[in-house]
Design a protein around this motif. Sequence first.
Motif, PDB file in Angstrom:
ATOM      1  N   ASN A  85       0.789  -1.232   0.000  1.00 34.76           N
ATOM      2  CA  ASN A  85       0.000   0.000   0.000  1.00 34.76           C
ATOM      3  C   ASN A  85       0.817   1.277   0.000  1.00 34.76           C
ATOM      4  O   ASN A  85       0.305   2.326  -0.394  1.00 34.76           O
ATOM      5  CB  ASN A  85      -0.934   0.003   1.210  1.00 34.76           C
ATOM      6  CG  ASN A  85      -2.176  -0.836   1.016  1.00 34.76           C
ATOM      7  OD1 ASN A  85      -3.160  -0.383   0.454  1.00 34.76           O
ATOM      8  ND2 ASN A  85      -2.119  -2.086   1.469  1.00 34.76           N
ATOM      9  N   PRO A 215      -1.350   2.609  -3.403  1.00 30.25           N
ATOM     10  CA  PRO A 215      -1.368   1.137  -3.471  1.00 30.25           C
ATOM     11  C   PRO A 215      -0.861   0.605  -4.794  1.00 30.25           C
ATOM     12  O   PRO A 215      -1.041   1.211  -5.854  1.00 30.25           O
ATOM     13  CB  PRO A 215      -2.851   0.791  -3.274  1.00 30.25           C
ATOM     14  CG  PRO A 215      -3.585   2.006  -3.710  1.00 30.25           C
ATOM     15  CD  PRO A 215      -2.710   3.155  -3.298  1.00 30.25           C
ATOM     16  N   VAL A 219      -2.712  -4.949  -5.743  1.00 33.03           N
ATOM     17  CA  VAL A 219      -3.053  -5.246  -4.362  1.00 33.03           C
ATOM     18  C   VAL A 219      -4.500  -5.747  -4.305  1.00 33.03           C
ATOM     19  O   VAL A 219      -5.405  -5.147  -4.905  1.00 33.03           O
ATOM     20  CB  VAL A 219      -2.859  -4.013  -3.446  1.00 33.03           C
ATOM     21  CG1 VAL A 219      -3.756  -2.864  -3.853  1.00 33.03           C
ATOM     22  CG2 VAL A 219      -3.115  -4.366  -1.982  1.00 33.03           C
ATOM     23  N   THR A 221      -8.258  -6.238  -3.431  1.00 32.10           N
ATOM     24  CA  THR A 221      -9.180  -5.197  -2.974  1.00 32.10           C
ATOM     25  C   THR A 221      -9.374  -5.177  -1.464  1.00 32.10           C
ATOM     26  O   THR A 221      -9.331  -4.103  -0.854  1.00 32.10           O
ATOM     27  CB  THR A 221     -10.532  -5.355  -3.692  1.00 32.10           C
ATOM     28  OG1 THR A 221     -10.325  -5.206  -5.101  1.00 32.10           O
ATOM     29  CG2 THR A 221     -11.529  -4.301  -3.224  1.00 32.10           C
ATOM     30  N   SER A 224      -6.526  -3.307   0.314  1.00 35.52           N
ATOM     31  CA  SER A 224      -6.223  -1.934  -0.079  1.00 35.52           C
ATOM     32  C   SER A 224      -6.670  -0.970   1.015  1.00 35.52           C
ATOM     33  O   SER A 224      -7.858  -0.865   1.322  1.00 35.52           O
ATOM     34  CB  SER A 224      -6.935  -1.584  -1.391  1.00 35.52           C
ATOM     35  OG  SER A 224      -6.868  -0.191  -1.634  1.00 35.52           O
TER      36      SER A 224
END
Length: 360
Positions: A85, A215, A219, A221, A224
């Motif tokens: 992130n 992010p 990544v 979901t 995130s």
Amino acid sequence: MSAFNFASGPARLPDAVLARAQQELLRRGADGACVAERPFTGAAFRAMLAHARQRLAELLALPDNYRILFLAGGAMHQFSMVPLNLLGHSRRAAYADSGYWSRRAMAEAARYAEVTLAAQFAGSAPLAAPPLDGWQLPAGSAYCHITPNETVDGVAYPALPDCGSVPLVADATSSLLTAPLDVSRFGLIYAAAQKNIGIAGMTLVIVREDLLQRPAPLVPTPFSYRVQAEQHSCVNTPPTVAIHLAGMVFDWIADNGGLAAMGEINRRKAAQLYAAIDASGGFYHAPVAIGHRSTSNVRFHLADAALTEAFLAAAEERGLTNLRGHSQIGGLRASLYNAMPEAGVAALIACMADFMRRYG
């Protein structure tokens, strides 16, 4: 005789919170559901979530440009989620080595980033946190990660490093909410719940809003920070019961004087235990340098290591449990989180004195 659990985590909960949980968690409301059954999309859960978030923000005097996330999983999940992130367009991250858990975080981050060792702790006794000057932060470092309290090693930073414009990230799992904290010094703080927040299965992330734009494209979901912030920690089903317990703990801290009161009590508990260790004439020994000793996790050893098992047995006979040190280090460890009353520390000190009379 009262029993006291000194486990490093999952750790003791406040007695008042347990009593409240017995009344609230498994009781069905007018909607026919208990806390564990209510949908996270419903008004009842969203109101509880908002209360927990607001109460925590008040305890921390949280600046307006920070977001609170309640995420499933433990702190080890964040070892990956932080670089995923926060790296953005950078490939570099700086990490300070202060002991066992900082090294675990560093090893995981190395899967995603070019990791620079920003600073290193003294590896021989007396143990100490990394010195606060001379840190190596290469140009383009996306962030600098520290573990301000090492649960295994019993080492704590005496102050925070100055990382300039590089965002400071902290694994505060065993220290968050134990004393006042200037959140504005950090870009991101994360802490697993099973120390001073509540039950295992949830991790708090407190992140500055400008860092939500970094992010990695791939990544997942639910991992995130940006998406979780946008959807108020409800991208996927959050750990609903753990959040409810956390809100109760936040209420308990507020009702008992807030973080200033927690800090004063925790310093007093730790000072009493360290004083007993230091006054034992070497029978007990704390390997961490004064000024770097954790108030949350007091690590100590018997001069005669062969007596360790006998001490643990004697302590358990008195209802003093989970004092065995980490498997990587051995010895003894007493975790004195917020919920450990001063009576528990007094009972441990009395046990130590009696054991020393018998075997010293």
